[in-house]
Design a protein around this motif. Sequence first.
Motif, PDB file in Angstrom:
ATOM      1  N   THR A 183      70.839 -87.334  -0.762  1.00  0.00           N
ATOM      2  CA  THR A 183      71.091 -88.653  -0.184  1.00  0.00           C
ATOM      3  C   THR A 183      70.853 -88.708   1.322  1.00  0.00           C
ATOM      4  N   TYR A 184      71.120 -87.608   2.031  1.00  0.00           N
ATOM      5  CA  TYR A 184      71.037 -87.596   3.486  1.00  0.00           C
ATOM      6  C   TYR A 184      70.000 -86.589   3.961  1.00  0.00           C
ATOM      7  N   ARG A 185      69.617 -86.744   5.219  1.00  0.00           N
ATOM      8  CA  ARG A 185      68.637 -85.821   5.806  1.00  0.00           C
ATOM      9  C   ARG A 185      69.362 -84.546   6.212  1.00  0.00           C
ATOM     10  N   THR A 186      69.428 -83.611   5.293  1.00  0.00           N
ATOM     11  CA  THR A 186      70.106 -82.342   5.537  1.00  0.00           C
ATOM     12  C   THR A 186      69.091 -81.211   5.544  1.00  0.00           C
ATOM     13  N   PRO A 214      73.353 -82.844  16.496  1.00  0.00           N
ATOM     14  CA  PRO A 214      73.836 -83.835  15.532  1.00  0.00           C
ATOM     15  C   PRO A 214      74.157 -83.163  14.201  1.00  0.00           C
ATOM     16  N   THR A 215      75.334 -83.437  13.712  1.00  0.00           N
ATOM     17  CA  THR A 215      75.866 -82.722  12.552  1.00  0.00           C
ATOM     18  C   THR A 215      76.519 -83.701  11.586  1.00  0.00           C
ATOM     19  N   ILE A 216      76.270 -83.484  10.312  1.00  0.00           N
ATOM     20  CA  ILE A 216      76.955 -84.243   9.272  1.00  0.00           C
ATOM     21  C   ILE A 216      78.182 -83.442   8.866  1.00  0.00           C
ATOM     22  N   VAL A 217      79.335 -84.095   8.830  1.00  0.00           N
ATOM     23  CA  VAL A 217      80.558 -83.457   8.359  1.00  0.00           C
ATOM     24  C   VAL A 217      80.991 -84.179   7.085  1.00  0.00           C
TER      25      VAL A 217
END
Length: 122
Positions: free
Chosen positions: A78-81, A34-37
């Motif tokens: 803001t995000y789970r990075t 799972p990857t945030i772009v």
Amino acid sequence: MIYFLHGGNGNQREAKNWLMAQVDNLIRAGKLPPTIVVCAQGLPIGWYVNANEAADGVLSGPVENVIVKDLIPHIDATYRTIARREGRGIEGWSAGGFGTLRLAFKYPETFAYASSLAGVAL
């Protein structure tokens, strides 16, 4: 986490159809975790550098600072990075490919991975 930089005269929506579909397919197939772009807006001719806004004809602004000093900290907050260089890659197409290499080499403490697709040279 992948930061994608669009090409010249483009915008952050360029990657919506082709890149997001590919990432989604790879995640579903188990070939990509799972990857945030994040598709950054680099302005039509921003070159991903801080422009001299006072110069005649300049149509961009502090694009480099916005990405490195504002956008990345905002995304990490803001995000789970994975909020370290090992968790960040940068990729770009054409002018975004130029911006990718420029930012990756200028900020090696920020990006662990870089991919320039048809990057232009100035």
